[in-house]
Design an enzyme around this catalytic site. Structure first.
Site, short mmCIF file in Angstrom:
data_model
loop_
_atom_site.label_atom_id
_atom_site.label_comp_id
_atom_site.label_asym_id
_atom_site.label_seq_id
_atom_site.Cartn_x
_atom_site.Cartn_y
_atom_site.Cartn_z
N GLU A 1 0.82 -1.21 0.00
CA GLU A 1 0.00 0.00 0.00
C GLU A 1 0.86 1.27 0.00
O GLU A 1 0.37 2.35 -0.34
CB GLU A 1 -0.94 0.00 1.22
CG GLU A 1 -2.07 -1.02 1.16
CD GLU A 1 -3.26 -0.52 0.36
OE1 GLU A 1 -3.06 0.07 -0.73
OE2 GLU A 1 -4.38 -0.72 0.83
N THR B 1 -5.57 9.35 -0.78
CA THR B 1 -5.53 8.93 0.61
C THR B 1 -4.73 9.91 1.47
O THR B 1 -5.13 10.23 2.60
CB THR B 1 -4.92 7.52 0.73
OG1 THR B 1 -5.70 6.61 -0.06
CG2 THR B 1 -4.93 7.05 2.17
#
Length: 349
Positions: free
Chosen positions: A165, A221
């Site tokens: 990620e 994000t």
């Protein structure tokens, strides 16, 4: 097809575990035959947070899925290919692709002269808060654990996927990948030492998903985290702990109304709601249509609602959210889904 090849030279292993204790990379190049030559893995879409469970709760659902194929080659390099939904938005550079990042983390476990070809068929929309980057990382970690014979536990596979990620979010996080690997409802009980828990949702739990057609910011994000409060008043912390506790009790007891009532966050979601067009109306419409609870899916902009399908079809709630988005001038797609099982190998040679 968006294709790029990247040679894996004798790069230094990425240091230690993402949580400074797993030691996944403290290894020598393997002299043992590989456990398989090719695997194909499917991994489900996920929703993180579910209201009060920021960076802790996750839910796998069958609204979408990614399919990833890993093949051992004799070319001594790692190659990444991406096709499918929004593939033009996804880099094939190893440091910018979550699956490629995962593969690069364990490249030194391959026998000398061997490489990997990774083909990703995206089915999960990118940048919509549905765990798209996490699913690719999860599928790759599960596949490599099999092919290379890493012998990792579930917690270690999750940690490896969470490393991936970093390529998308700029930092490792485990809430989406844990759900994509374990399936069902998941809890990150602890990051140091790392421990994830998987729970089976009630069989009558339905998942309504509304995916608005809005432009997504670069490094979404990171942007979504930048608006979060740096300190939290005691009463808000107490509130969220209570709601999170109630949600777990609801999952264990099969009380979908309690799950829904517990999807109320007073810390993260209020700060992020401005990124979701017509947020208040969408939320009100979902509840009016019979949802037990509703929340932003991950960092958004998608919205998710939990439904007791003994009383209300999930598609009815999803359609109500879609209409609320459209009333605000935003196009939207509506989906009905169920909790999904975790990533699994569907082909192996």
């Amino acid at each position: 097809m968006n294709v790029k090849q990247m040679r894996q030279a004798a790069a230094k292993p990425r240091a230690g575990s993402i949580f400074s204790g797993g030691g996944l990379n403290r290894c020598q190049r393997s002299a043992v035959p590989l456990s398989a030559n090719r695997v194909k893995v499917v991994a489900p879409s996920t929703t993180a947070n579910l209201g009060p469970g920021f960076d802790v709760f996750g839910l796998a659902h069958d609204a979408f899925e990614d399919i990833l194929e890993i093949e051992v080659t004799s070319r001594g390099e790692i190659e990444v290919e991406v096709g499918g939904v929004n593939s033009e938005c996804i880099s094939c550079d190893l440091d910018k692709n979550t699956a490629g990042f995962v593969a690069n983390c364990v490249a030194e476990r391959l026998p000398s002269g061997y490489g990997l070809r990774i083909r990703i068929e995206k089915g999960i929309p990118v940048g919509k808060g549905l765990g798209s980057s996490g699913a690719s990382a999860a599928a790759c970690a599960v596949g490599l654990n099999k092919i290379i014979g890493l012998g990792l536990s579930n917690d270690q596979v999750i940690q490896l996927a969470a490393k991936g990620e970093t390529a998308s979010a700029g930092f490792p996080h485990a809430d989406n990948v844990a759900a994509s690997i374990l399936g069902g409802f998941t809890i990150i009980r602890s990051y140091e030492p790392f421990h994830a828990i998987g729970l089976e949702p009630p069989p009558n739990l339905g998942v309504a998903v509304a995916v608005p057609d809005v432009a997504v910011a670069q490094k979404k994000t990171e942007v979504a985290r930048s608006v979060l409060p740096q300190s939290v008043p005691m009463e808000k912390m107490v509130h969220n702990i209570g709601q999170a506790s109630g949600m777990i009790v609801g999952i264990l007891s099969g009380d979908i109304d309690l799950i829904g009532r517990s999807m109320v966050d007073v810390v993260v979601e209020p700060a992020r709601s401005k990124f979701v067009p017509n947020y208040c109306k969408v939320r009100e419409s979902a509840l009016a249509a019979g949802a037990a609870g509703v929340a932003i899916s991950g960092a958004g902009p998608s919205m998710i609602a939990i439904v007791d399908e003994k009383r209300t079809p999930a598609i009815q709630v999803a359609q109500a959210m879609k209409e609320a988005f459209e009333a605000g001038g935003v196009g939207c797609r509506a989906f009905s889904s169920k909790p999904a099982r975790g990533a699994k190998i569907i082909e192996e040679e």
